[in-house]
Design a protein around this motif. Structure first.
Motif, PDB file in Angstrom:
ATOM      1  N   TYR A 166      12.257  -4.047  18.220  1.00  0.00           N
ATOM      2  CA  TYR A 166      11.732  -5.399  18.452  1.00  0.00           C
ATOM      3  C   TYR A 166      10.896  -5.880  17.258  1.00  0.00           C
ATOM      4  O   TYR A 166      10.936  -7.068  16.904  1.00  0.00           O
ATOM      5  CB  TYR A 166      10.901  -5.426  19.731  1.00  0.00           C
ATOM      6  CG  TYR A 166      11.731  -5.320  20.992  1.00  0.00           C
ATOM      7  CD1 TYR A 166      12.857  -6.124  21.181  1.00  0.00           C
ATOM      8  CD2 TYR A 166      11.404  -4.418  22.000  1.00  0.00           C
ATOM      9  CE1 TYR A 166      13.620  -6.032  22.330  1.00  0.00           C
ATOM     10  CE2 TYR A 166      12.166  -4.321  23.155  1.00  0.00           C
ATOM     11  CZ  TYR A 166      13.278  -5.133  23.315  1.00  0.00           C
ATOM     12  OH  TYR A 166      14.033  -5.035  24.463  1.00  0.00           O
ATOM     13  N   HIS A 167      10.161  -4.962  16.651  1.00  0.00           N
ATOM     14  CA  HIS A 167       9.355  -5.298  15.473  1.00  0.00           C
ATOM     15  C   HIS A 167      10.256  -5.804  14.349  1.00  0.00           C
ATOM     16  O   HIS A 167      10.000  -6.864  13.751  1.00  0.00           O
ATOM     17  CB  HIS A 167       8.583  -4.064  15.025  1.00  0.00           C
ATOM     18  CG  HIS A 167       7.486  -4.333  14.058  1.00  0.00           C
ATOM     19  ND1 HIS A 167       6.559  -3.398  13.682  1.00  0.00           N
ATOM     20  CD2 HIS A 167       7.167  -5.460  13.350  1.00  0.00           C
ATOM     21  CE1 HIS A 167       5.721  -3.914  12.819  1.00  0.00           C
ATOM     22  NE2 HIS A 167       6.069  -5.163  12.585  1.00  0.00           N
ATOM     23  N   LYS A 168      11.317  -5.052  14.055  1.00  0.00           N
ATOM     24  CA  LYS A 168      12.234  -5.429  12.974  1.00  0.00           C
ATOM     25  C   LYS A 168      12.936  -6.758  13.254  1.00  0.00           C
ATOM     26  O   LYS A 168      13.230  -7.518  12.333  1.00  0.00           O
ATOM     27  CB  LYS A 168      13.284  -4.334  12.773  1.00  0.00           C
ATOM     28  CG  LYS A 168      12.794  -3.104  12.014  1.00  0.00           C
ATOM     29  CD  LYS A 168      13.914  -2.110  11.812  1.00  0.00           C
ATOM     30  CE  LYS A 168      13.551  -1.035  10.784  1.00  0.00           C
ATOM     31  NZ  LYS A 168      12.508  -0.132  11.242  1.00  0.00           N
ATOM     32  N   GLU A 169      13.215  -7.025  14.522  1.00  0.00           N
ATOM     33  CA  GLU A 169      13.945  -8.239  14.883  1.00  0.00           C
ATOM     34  C   GLU A 169      13.022  -9.438  15.088  1.00  0.00           C
ATOM     35  O   GLU A 169      13.489 -10.536  15.383  1.00  0.00           O
ATOM     36  CB  GLU A 169      14.768  -7.993  16.155  1.00  0.00           C
ATOM     37  CG  GLU A 169      15.913  -7.015  15.965  1.00  0.00           C
ATOM     38  CD  GLU A 169      16.961  -7.536  15.010  1.00  0.00           C
ATOM     39  OE1 GLU A 169      17.300  -8.734  15.071  1.00  0.00           O
ATOM     40  OE2 GLU A 169      17.442  -6.740  14.166  1.00  0.00           O
ATOM     41  N   GLY A 170      11.716  -9.224  14.943  1.00  0.00           N
ATOM     42  CA  GLY A 170      10.776 -10.342  15.039  1.00  0.00           C
ATOM     43  C   GLY A 170      10.346 -10.692  16.451  1.00  0.00           C
ATOM     44  O   GLY A 170       9.714 -11.728  16.670  1.00  0.00           O
ATOM     45  N   TYR A 171      10.637  -9.816  17.416  1.00  0.00           N
ATOM     46  CA  TYR A 171      10.182 -10.046  18.791  1.00  0.00           C
ATOM     47  C   TYR A 171       8.812  -9.391  18.947  1.00  0.00           C
ATOM     48  O   TYR A 171       8.675  -8.283  19.478  1.00  0.00           O
ATOM     49  CB  TYR A 171      11.190  -9.472  19.788  1.00  0.00           C
ATOM     50  CG  TYR A 171      12.521 -10.179  19.793  1.00  0.00           C
ATOM     51  CD1 TYR A 171      12.712 -11.345  20.533  1.00  0.00           C
ATOM     52  CD2 TYR A 171      13.587  -9.696  19.034  1.00  0.00           C
ATOM     53  CE1 TYR A 171      13.931 -12.006  20.524  1.00  0.00           C
ATOM     54  CE2 TYR A 171      14.813 -10.354  19.021  1.00  0.00           C
ATOM     55  CZ  TYR A 171      14.976 -11.504  19.767  1.00  0.00           C
ATOM     56  OH  TYR A 171      16.188 -12.161  19.763  1.00  0.00           O
ATOM     57  N   GLU A 172       7.791 -10.104  18.486  1.00  0.00           N
ATOM     58  CA  GLU A 172       6.470  -9.503  18.329  1.00  0.00           C
ATOM     59  C   GLU A 172       5.819  -9.143  19.661  1.00  0.00           C
ATOM     60  O   GLU A 172       5.181  -8.094  19.787  1.00  0.00           O
ATOM     61  CB  GLU A 172       5.575 -10.443  17.528  1.00  0.00           C
ATOM     62  CG  GLU A 172       6.042 -10.584  16.083  1.00  0.00           C
ATOM     63  CD  GLU A 172       5.514 -11.840  15.412  1.00  0.00           C
ATOM     64  OE1 GLU A 172       4.656 -12.519  16.016  1.00  0.00           O
ATOM     65  OE2 GLU A 172       5.972 -12.143  14.297  1.00  0.00           O
ATOM     66  N   THR A 173       5.990 -10.005  20.674  1.00  0.00           N
ATOM     67  CA  THR A 173       5.372  -9.734  21.975  1.00  0.00           C
ATOM     68  C   THR A 173       5.919  -8.444  22.569  1.00  0.00           C
ATOM     69  O   THR A 173       5.161  -7.596  23.064  1.00  0.00           O
ATOM     70  CB  THR A 173       5.622 -10.907  22.942  1.00  0.00           C
ATOM     71  OG1 THR A 173       5.073 -12.099  22.379  1.00  0.00           O
ATOM     72  CG2 THR A 173       4.973 -10.646  24.294  1.00  0.00           C
ATOM     73  N   LYS A 174       7.239  -8.278  22.520  1.00  0.00           N
ATOM     74  CA  LYS A 174       7.846  -7.058  23.065  1.00  0.00           C
ATOM     75  C   LYS A 174       7.483  -5.837  22.210  1.00  0.00           C
ATOM     76  O   LYS A 174       7.281  -4.744  22.739  1.00  0.00           O
ATOM     77  CB  LYS A 174       9.366  -7.213  23.139  1.00  0.00           C
ATOM     78  CG  LYS A 174       9.822  -8.085  24.303  1.00  0.00           C
ATOM     79  CD  LYS A 174      11.318  -7.932  24.538  1.00  0.00           C
ATOM     80  CE  LYS A 174      11.725  -8.554  25.862  1.00  0.00           C
ATOM     81  NZ  LYS A 174      13.147  -8.299  26.188  1.00  0.00           N
ATOM     82  N   ALA A 175       7.425  -6.026  20.898  1.00  0.00           N
ATOM     83  CA  ALA A 175       7.034  -4.911  20.027  1.00  0.00           C
ATOM     84  C   ALA A 175       5.639  -4.428  20.392  1.00  0.00           C
ATOM     85  O   ALA A 175       5.407  -3.215  20.540  1.00  0.00           O
ATOM     86  CB  ALA A 175       7.084  -5.337  18.566  1.00  0.00           C
ATOM     87  N   ILE A 176       4.705  -5.357  20.561  1.00  0.00           N
ATOM     88  CA  ILE A 176       3.338  -4.995  20.943  1.00  0.00           C
ATOM     89  C   ILE A 176       3.333  -4.271  22.286  1.00  0.00           C
ATOM     90  O   ILE A 176       2.663  -3.240  22.456  1.00  0.00           O
ATOM     91  CB  ILE A 176       2.446  -6.252  21.006  1.00  0.00           C
ATOM     92  CG1 ILE A 176       2.189  -6.789  19.595  1.00  0.00           C
ATOM     93  CG2 ILE A 176       1.132  -5.955  21.709  1.00  0.00           C
ATOM     94  CD1 ILE A 176       1.521  -8.149  19.567  1.00  0.00           C
TER      95      ILE A 176
END
Length: 376
Positions: A166-176
């Motif tokens: 998710y971090h690499k794909e720019g989905y910051e909320t899910k990455a967090i």
């Protein structure tokens, strides 16, 4: 031969096989203890006696791979799979070797074959997800991570993998969300703490970002990434003295990045400590051009009333970077704030005289020039 003669009997096949079993057992014990050279030696002896022995072949492959010899490990696994294409140890081991060689497509194919034979192996499901992620297959990777999390919602490697996806794909909320699940189990992971801090910073949640940087600094008081982030927080709060103290802790054990050093120079300048600011900027520029140090020193020279040098520094900046309206606006705002009207007038005339017609900064210079108080 007389019955009384004390001659050794010929080695039987059963005795030789028992020796091979003993050697492979020793090899696996050495492997378990991570004594890979000894493991490799034991498996090599076993293969001299039984070159087709699957246990010795896979053990040898694992030993070579664990010693970093990926290409050397491959033929051992392949020999096993040629005889038995369903050998789980060889399928997984060869997949791991190919992954290290960045042959992700081939590795994933082997792991998928493995998974058809053992469908609930969470470690291999996660390996497949990691491989698909490296190949850029976001949707398929996500499905495999989710499959693994159904088997174990708290698995460390799966949580790390999907957070990174998710971090690499720019989905910051899910990455967090997933990084924080990792931290719930391992709150001491400094690299994750700083990554989450950076993600919150990117989302303009500066207070949350500060909390994560501070936690990382509690664990490692000189971690440069956490200290850089924490210093940025104090800079945002305009607590320049605290920003300086934080960034200087980096310099106790590290050289510091050019970006951090230029911000350190800015903090000194904002506190009126011009000598320290000058020393910092010049220290950066002695190694070559840097746009932040160059414009930082130009701002300093304007504030010192050294207009000719300030204008030359801006010319050098423009020669490297071209028209940059954001920087022009920054310099302009500083000069007006500090009531350096003579410097501002010289700066605007420089832009109007030297920048080509159509340059965006010309309009800003024209408008601001009209607003200046009349020259004495």
């Amino acid at each position: 031969m007389d019955k009384g003669t004390d001659q050794p009997r010929p080695t039987t096949k059963s005795h030789q096989h028992r020796k091979v079993v003993e050697l492979t057992r020793t090899g696996h014990q050495m492997a378990k203890a991570r004594r890979w050279q000894q493991a490799k030696a034991a498996f090599a002896q076993a293969l001299e006696m039984e070159p087709e022995n699957a246990y010795a072949l896979t053990g040898m492959g694992d030993a070579c791979r664990s010693l970093g010899a990926m290409e050397e490990s491959i033929p051992y696994y392949q020999k096993v799979l040629k005889a038995d294409g369903k050998n789980l140890f060889a399928l997984r081991g060869l997949g791991d070797a190919l992954r290290e060689l960045r042959q992700y497509k081939e590795a994933v194919g082997l792991w998928q074959t493995y998974l058809r034979l053992r469908p609930n192996d969470i470690f291999v499901i996660t390996r497949i997800a990691d491989g698909l992620k490296m190949m850029g297959h976001f949707g398929e990777a996500e499905k495999h991570y989710e499959q693994a999390l159904k088997l174990n919602p708290r698995d460390h490697y799966t949580l790390m993998g999907i957070a990174d996806l998710y971090h690499k794909e720019g989905y910051e909320t899910k990455a967090i969300e997933y990084y924080e699940k990792v931290l719930a189990r391992r709150p001491d992971l400094i690299n994750i703490l700083t990554m989450v801090g950076n993600l919150y910073w990117k989302r303009f949640d500066f207070e949350k970002a500060k909390d994560f940087y501070a936690k990382a600094v509690e664990i490692d008081s000189h971690n440069p990434y956490a200290l850089y982030g924490l210093g940025n927080y104090y800079r945002w709060k305009r607590e320049y003295r605290r920003a300086i103290a934080t960034w200087e802790r980096i310099l106790e054990k590290h050289e510091g990045t050019v970006n951090m050093l230029s911000r350190l120079g800015d903090a000194y300048r904002n506190l009126g400590e011009f000598d320290q600011a000058e020393k910092t900027y010049l220290g950066i520029l002695q190694n070559g051009f840097d746009k932040y140090a160059q414009i930082g020193l130009a701002k300093l020279r304007f504030l010192q009333g050294k207009l000719a040098e300030a204008l030359d520094l801006y010319r050098g900046f423009h020669a490297h970077e071209g028209d940059n309206p954001k920087i022009v606006a920054e310099v302009s705002a500083l000069l007006l704030q500090e009531q350096c009207f003579e410097g501002a007038r010289s700066f605007y005339h420089l832009i109007l005289d030297e920048l080509p017609h159509g340059a965006e900064s010309r309009q800003l210079a024209q408008e601001n020039l009209k607003e200046l108080p009349a020259a004495d």
